[in-house]
Design a protein around this motif. Structure first.
Motif, short mmCIF file in Angstrom:
data_model
loop_
_atom_site.label_atom_id
_atom_site.label_comp_id
_atom_site.label_asym_id
_atom_site.label_seq_id
_atom_site.Cartn_x
_atom_site.Cartn_y
_atom_site.Cartn_z
N ASN A 50 5.65 8.04 0.53
CA ASN A 50 4.85 6.82 0.54
C ASN A 50 3.80 6.86 -0.57
OD1 ASN A 50 6.17 5.53 2.61
ND2 ASN A 50 4.67 6.06 4.18
N ARG A 75 7.03 4.84 -3.10
CA ARG A 75 6.62 3.48 -2.73
C ARG A 75 6.60 2.56 -3.95
NH1 ARG A 75 0.60 5.10 -2.25
NH2 ARG A 75 -0.14 4.52 -4.31
N MET A 83 7.79 0.96 2.91
CA MET A 83 7.27 2.31 3.07
C MET A 83 7.65 2.84 4.45
SD MET A 83 3.53 1.77 1.26
CE MET A 83 2.84 3.24 1.95
N LYS A 84 7.69 4.18 4.58
CA LYS A 84 7.93 4.76 5.89
C LYS A 84 6.82 4.31 6.83
CE LYS A 84 7.84 8.65 3.73
NZ LYS A 84 7.66 10.07 3.46
#
Length: 160
Positions: A50, A75, A83-84
């Protein structure tokens, strides 16, 4: 895979106000990363982060690990929804490496890493690099939780 199968421990770092001791503890935990990456040479390795790609590259260059990473999926500021914990970054990395995400393993130190792995159908190992993270990573559904990269390096060596 349960946390105990990787020799995961629940020991906490030294307590107290001595920041130097805590920093040495964290450093010793991550020293196994280069060894682990060397043991993974027969499999493609990607960083799924991220963070921005430039930051990831700078870290890899600084630590001398760049040559052991085949791909970085980071990202995109224009698409923060990817994003996660979204599985998007993991799925993109798997596509670039031409592997099925269900045949991948994500090692991460955040609950969002575990959630992204689960959403993509990947395996997950939670890396509890700070006190208190082990329980959160296990509760999120990590397949295993480790507190020391040397444990992971030893497990990889035993399966290669």
């Amino acid at each position: 895979m349960r946390p105990a199968s990787l020799g995961a421990s629940r020991r906490s770092p030294p307590r107290g106000r001595d920041q130097g001791r805590t920093e040495r503890y964290r450093h010793s935990q991550s020293q196994g990363l280069p060894r682990c990456l060397r043991r993974c040479r027969s499999s493609p390795v990607a960083i799924v982060s991220n963070n921005c790609e430039a930051c990831v590259r700078a870290y890899l260059d600084h630590t001398g690990l760049s040559s052991q990473i085949q791909h970085i999926e980071a990202r995109d500021p224009a698409h923060v929804d990817r994003m996660k914990p979204s599985p998007y970054l993991l799925e993109q990395a798997a596509a670039v490496l031409r592997v099925d995400p269900r045949n991948t393993l994500l090692i991460g130190d955040q609950v969002s890493d575990v959630k992204a792995a689960i959403a993509a159908g990947a395996g997950s190992i939670g890396y509890a690099n700070k006190p208190g993270k082990a329980d959160d990573l296990e509760a999120a559904g990590a397949d295993a939780v480790i507190e020391d990269m040397n444990v992971l390096a030893a497990a990889v060596a035993g399966h290669s």
